[in-house]
Motif scaffolding. Structure first.
Motif, PDB file in Angstrom:
ATOM      1  N   LEU A  71       0.803  -1.159  -0.133  1.00 22.21           N
ATOM      2  CA  LEU A  71      -0.155  -0.062   0.088  1.00 22.21           C
ATOM      3  C   LEU A  71       0.903   1.508  -0.017  1.00 22.21           C
ATOM      4  N   GLY A  72       0.588   2.148  -1.022  1.00 21.41           N
ATOM      5  CA  GLY A  72       1.261   3.417  -0.866  1.00 21.41           C
ATOM      6  C   GLY A  72       0.174   4.642  -1.430  1.00 21.41           C
ATOM      7  N   GLY A  73       0.755   5.681  -1.905  1.00 21.21           N
ATOM      8  CA  GLY A  73      -0.160   6.704  -2.228  1.00 21.21           C
ATOM      9  C   GLY A  73      -0.320   6.482  -3.731  1.00 21.21           C
ATOM     10  N   PHE A  74      -1.702   6.650  -4.114  1.00 22.15           N
ATOM     11  CA  PHE A  74      -2.014   6.380  -5.520  1.00 22.15           C
ATOM     12  C   PHE A  74      -3.452   7.290  -5.779  1.00 22.15           C
ATOM     13  N   PHE A  75      -3.498   8.406  -5.232  1.00 26.59           N
ATOM     14  CA  PHE A  75      -4.555   9.241  -5.529  1.00 26.59           C
ATOM     15  C   PHE A  75      -4.322   9.756  -6.660  1.00 26.59           C
ATOM     16  N   ALA A  76      -5.204   9.851  -7.688  1.00 25.32           N
ATOM     17  CA  ALA A  76      -5.214  10.114  -8.898  1.00 25.32           C
ATOM     18  C   ALA A  76      -4.100   9.394 -10.019  1.00 25.32           C
ATOM     19  N   GLY A  77      -3.908   8.244  -9.351  1.00 25.03           N
ATOM     20  CA  GLY A  77      -2.797   7.462  -9.945  1.00 25.03           C
ATOM     21  C   GLY A  77      -1.238   8.073  -9.943  1.00 25.03           C
ATOM     22  N   ALA A 280     -27.587   3.829  -4.250  1.00 22.99           N
ATOM     23  CA  ALA A 280     -27.562   5.055  -3.429  1.00 22.99           C
ATOM     24  C   ALA A 280     -26.492   5.974  -3.910  1.00 22.99           C
ATOM     25  N   HIS A 281     -25.493   5.570  -4.940  1.00 21.46           N
ATOM     26  CA  HIS A 281     -24.578   6.643  -5.309  1.00 21.46           C
ATOM     27  C   HIS A 281     -23.708   5.869  -6.342  1.00 21.46           C
ATOM     28  N   VAL A 282     -23.321   6.850  -7.433  1.00 21.46           N
ATOM     29  CA  VAL A 282     -22.583   6.045  -8.395  1.00 21.46           C
ATOM     30  C   VAL A 282     -21.428   7.448  -8.565  1.00 21.46           C
ATOM     31  N   HIS A 283     -20.436   6.802  -9.195  1.00 18.65           N
ATOM     32  CA  HIS A 283     -19.124   7.587  -9.236  1.00 18.65           C
ATOM     33  C   HIS A 283     -18.252   7.207 -10.063  1.00 18.65           C
ATOM     34  N   PRO A 284     -16.969   7.779 -10.613  1.00 20.85           N
ATOM     35  CA  PRO A 284     -16.136   7.217 -11.517  1.00 20.85           C
ATOM     36  C   PRO A 284     -15.347   6.112 -10.774  1.00 20.85           C
ATOM     37  N   PRO A 285     -14.724   5.136 -11.302  1.00 21.90           N
ATOM     38  CA  PRO A 285     -14.205   3.932 -10.622  1.00 21.90           C
ATOM     39  C   PRO A 285     -12.840   4.427 -10.263  1.00 21.90           C
ATOM     40  N   THR A 286     -12.346   5.891 -10.377  1.00 22.17           N
ATOM     41  CA  THR A 286     -11.077   5.870  -9.930  1.00 22.17           C
ATOM     42  C   THR A 286     -10.751   5.890  -8.551  1.00 22.17           C
ATOM     43  N   GLY A 287      -9.550   5.123  -7.960  1.00 23.69           N
ATOM     44  CA  GLY A 287      -9.364   4.941  -6.763  1.00 23.69           C
ATOM     45  C   GLY A 287      -9.935   3.539  -6.100  1.00 23.69           C
ATOM     46  N   GLY A 288     -10.943   2.810  -7.138  1.00 24.08           N
ATOM     47  CA  GLY A 288     -11.397   1.517  -6.858  1.00 24.08           C
ATOM     48  C   GLY A 288     -12.330   1.561  -5.744  1.00 24.08           C
ATOM     49  N   GLN A 289     -13.168   2.653  -5.367  1.00 23.71           N
ATOM     50  CA  GLN A 289     -13.789   2.665  -4.169  1.00 23.71           C
ATOM     51  C   GLN A 289     -15.220   2.086  -4.170  1.00 23.71           C
ATOM     52  N   GLY A 290     -15.793   2.017  -5.262  1.00 19.95           N
ATOM     53  CA  GLY A 290     -17.161   1.787  -5.547  1.00 19.95           C
ATOM     54  C   GLY A 290     -17.561   0.396  -4.781  1.00 19.95           C
ATOM     55  N   LEU A 291     -17.404  -0.745  -4.981  1.00 16.33           N
ATOM     56  CA  LEU A 291     -17.660  -1.869  -4.376  1.00 16.33           C
ATOM     57  C   LEU A 291     -17.208  -1.757  -2.859  1.00 16.33           C
ATOM     58  N   ASN A 292     -16.244  -1.257  -2.580  1.00 18.86           N
ATOM     59  CA  ASN A 292     -15.762  -1.032  -1.091  1.00 18.86           C
ATOM     60  C   ASN A 292     -16.846  -0.278  -0.472  1.00 18.86           C
TER      61      ASN A 292
END
Length: 488
Positions: A71-77, A280-292
């Motif tokens: 795990l490291g920084g990966f905000f906006a790739g 309840a919410h949709v958003h771009p998949p950036t960061g892989g947060q949706g399923l979580n």
């Protein structure tokens, strides 16, 4: 009369079904698709979801089918190393395709006694003071005390409720699929590395099956409804436009497309009907947060809904689901908006990206963003000034095991280093772990079933107040008092 019907058999719905079954709640899951979808939208679990799987005794199954990545920084790739360990025993990203996550969660729900009915699509609902009548497309009906819509971004349940879904429509279309390629692995790696210097929405890499690649490529057309399925020629055309070559792609396993619409339901609850996950919410998949995000919705909602059905829920407990999770999703929508801007190829966003990359060299900034995406930085407003209250508690070593092992029943836990506190009256809902040797920096903590701290201290009166606030009235002399006597 079924206790709970869940519309949608994806990860949010099956996680919720498993949570409810821990409390003996009768659950029927209605899933529109007759077979699990083959496409892989999500590629992994973040720290908070990994912790949840550990708390429910499922992590071993996920580790056996996934791969741990540092795990490291990966905000906006923007890749940055993590200079200090996070406050977690699980400082990694677990790479695991969504198809496996779906299968594992569904198997767990069924194992605990949930009923999953495939090929059943919700067409109508009517609710009254006693429950909800759900009508399927084939005309059959089902009666439940509560209905949860976990049926995706185009949720039928949300539309039937008339709940608004404001936000922004999709602006950028992306093609996603798995297929073979005639180009050599070295050629693929070289071209991908060059393209990704400027186009971070592009990717082509091994899918885990020999000779098969996962392809992600920006597309020119935007289709808000995602109704039109792409074909192989669409992929070839977009690959040539973005990468200068189509890599000789052929023999697709599955093909899909998605957009970057950003929307959130105005309400998560209307009477006896609730919304969770992409409904309840949709958003771009950036960061892989949706399923979580959806899995964590389920963990928050499950014990509260079970309490309402069992009859011991204190006033307003079920409403705290929306009060706590709506702001969390709003924050995810905002951070994905920001990431999408920073991934643009336009000069202005690229300048902002370079500045952001410099800011992420500060450990505090990098850590803040990691905690945001992995959801371990969440703090619910629980009306207490102690810095730990409202936050999730990391796994704490005990004299005879670990805290997370004690949370597998889905009950609350009082972790008591003093040995002088008591959960008398709430023993049917809260486990008392008296352990002077626990690896905890506080005298005692009261942890909710979803893993969040509700109280810290050593004052019995303060503990009693918080037990009543989150776990309802006490049981005295074998008799049920207050709301417990009223049933569901």
């Amino acid at each position: 009369m079924v206790d709970v019907v869940i519309a949608g058999g994806g990860p949010t719905g099956t996680m919720l079904a498993a949570e409810l079954r821990l409390h003996g709640v009768g659950v029927v899951v209605l899933e529109r698709d007759t077979e699990p979808p083959p496409y892989v939208r999500s590629l992994g679990l973040h720290v908070r979801s990994i912790e949840l799987m550990d708390q429910r005794g499922m992590l071993g199954r996920f580790l056996a089918e996934g791969k741990r990545y540092p795990l490291g920084g990966f905000f906006a790739g923007i890749a940055k190393p993590l200079s200090r360990d996070l406050d977690t025993a699980h400082g990694y990203v677990l790479g695991i395709p969504q198809t496996r996550t779906d299968r594992l969660l569904a198997a767990r729900a069924v194992e605990l006694g949930a009923e999953v009915r495939r090929g059943v699509e919700v067409a109508g609902l009517e609710q009254d003071d006693g429950g909800v009548t759900i009508t399927a497309v084939d005309g059959t009906s089902l009666r439940a005390r509560y209905l949860v819509g976990a049926d995706g971004g185009r949720s039928t349940v949300r539309k039937l409720l008339g709940v608004g879904f404001p936000g922004e429509p999709s602006r950028h279309d992306t093609l996603l699929g798995e297929m073979e390629a005639t180009a050599s692995p070295d050629e693929v790696a070289s071209v991908v590395a060059e393209v990704r210097r400027t186009q971070l929405r592009f990717g082509l890499g091994p899918s885990g099956t020999d000779g098969v690649y996962r392809v992600v490529v920006p597309a020119a057309g935007v289709i808000e409804g995602r109704a039109a399925s792409p074909n192989l020629e669409d992929f070839r055309e977009q690959l040539r436009a973005v990468a200068g070559t189509d890599f000789g792609v052929h023999s697709p396993r599955w093909l899909s497309r998605f957009g970057d619409a950003t929307r959130q339901a105005e309400r998560y609850r209307v009477g006896r009907v609730l919304l969770a996950g992409d409904a309840a919410h949709v958003h771009p998949p950036t960061g892989g947060q949706g399923l979580n995000l959806g899995v964590q919705d389920a963990a928050n909602l499950g014990w509260k809904l079970a309490a309402a059905i069992a009859g011991w829920a204190p006033d307003g407990l079920l409403d705290t689901y929306e009060a706590e999770r709506h702001p969390v999703a709003a924050d995810v929508l905002d951070n994905t908006r920001a990431q999408m801007e920073l991934m643009s190829t336009e000069p202005g966003p690229q300048a902002a990206r370079r500045l952001f990359a410099q800011l992420m060299d500060f450990d505090e900034v990098n850590r803040f963003l990691i905690e945001k995406i992995t959801a371990i930085g969440i703090r619910y407003d629980l009306g207490d000034g102690h810095p730990l209250v409202g936050r999730r508690l990391r796994d704490v070593p005990l004299s005879d095991g670990r805290l997370y092992e004690r949370q597998r029943t889905g009950r609350g836990v009082l972790l008591d280093r003093t040995g002088g506190l008591s959960t008398a009256g709430w023993a049917d809902r809260v486990d008392h772990v008296a352990d002077p040797g626990a690896g905890l920096d506080h005298p005692a903590v009261l942890v909710r079933p979803d893993g969040y701290v509700a109280w810290v201290g050593d004052d019995p009166a303060g503990l009693t107040a918080r037990l009543a606030q989150w776990f309802g009235p006490p049981v005295r002399a074998g008799l049920v008092t207050g709301a417990l006597a009223g049933g569901a």
